[in-house]
Design an enzyme around this catalytic site. Sequence first.
Site, PDB file in Angstrom:
ATOM      1  N   SER A 153     -33.894 -20.383 -31.434  1.00  0.00           N
ATOM      2  CA  SER A 153     -34.583 -20.888 -32.596  1.00  0.00           C
ATOM      3  C   SER A 153     -35.884 -20.675 -32.497  1.00  0.00           C
ATOM      4  O   SER A 153     -36.578 -20.550 -31.431  1.00  0.00           O
ATOM      5  CB  SER A 153     -34.027 -22.127 -33.070  1.00  0.00           C
ATOM      6  N   TYR A 204     -32.213 -30.846 -30.916  1.00  0.00           N
ATOM      7  CA  TYR A 204     -32.147 -29.536 -31.202  1.00  0.00           C
ATOM      8  C   TYR A 204     -33.146 -29.048 -30.331  1.00  0.00           C
ATOM      9  O   TYR A 204     -33.058 -27.737 -29.890  1.00  0.00           O
ATOM     10  CB  TYR A 204     -32.168 -29.366 -32.613  1.00  0.00           C
TER      11      TYR A 204
END
Length: 248
Positions: free
Chosen positions: A130, A143
């Site tokens: 990401s 995350y």
Amino acid sequence: MTDLVGRSALVTGGASGIGAACARALAARGATVTVADIDAAGAAAVAGELGGESWAVDLLDVAALEDVDLRTDILVNNAGVQHISPIDEFAPQRFRDLLTLMVEAPFLLVRAALPHMYRQGWGRIVNISSVHGLRASPYKVAYVTAKHGLEGLSKVTALEGGPHGVTSNCVNPGYVRTPLVDEQIADQAAAHGIPEQEVLEKVLLTESAIKRLVEPDEVAALVSWLAAPEAGMVTGAAYTMDGGWSAR
């Protein structure tokens, strides 16, 4: 293109979103795809569409992954979840679960896949990271930590796998149009105290030069290229697809 005919691929989190798009893109290039997901019915549906196989697996059950023997030529570590919370309110077990799913499980799958790849002198590992593997945002401590860890795993795999013909890379999209992002919009609205309709431009895409979500098929196109023969010299890299976010 049919440059992956005769190759096998495994895609985690393949029942929907980015994973399903990756499974379809790899199958379109000729690979035989195994769709892995905790959603057994969803995985079976995608696999059936592609003429592949499904694997109903809970990647949080890491003990069950320790003795797995993966005879796959291409491994796409895609499974992931998100949780929005300030650090001081972040549940410790939730933090552990996200790191287990997005760092430990990929490690175990890479570990299980490398012997087969080494034996044949060819392999492709693509980790769906990401922009948060390169940048941080508030309220996403697990995350962001997990994706940074995945970047490290990918680079070490590239260094060890290179002499054996195995490449390892990360794909780093910004916000992708998936059910996961739809859920985040509601969570971000609550965290920031603004209406949901303002979240997309004022929160999610505030750092992006291109003010739209990434489409799953765009991510899948890059993944399928990284799995292809012409990407044999691409390894240890992080490919951003973030609309310019990380250019800042």
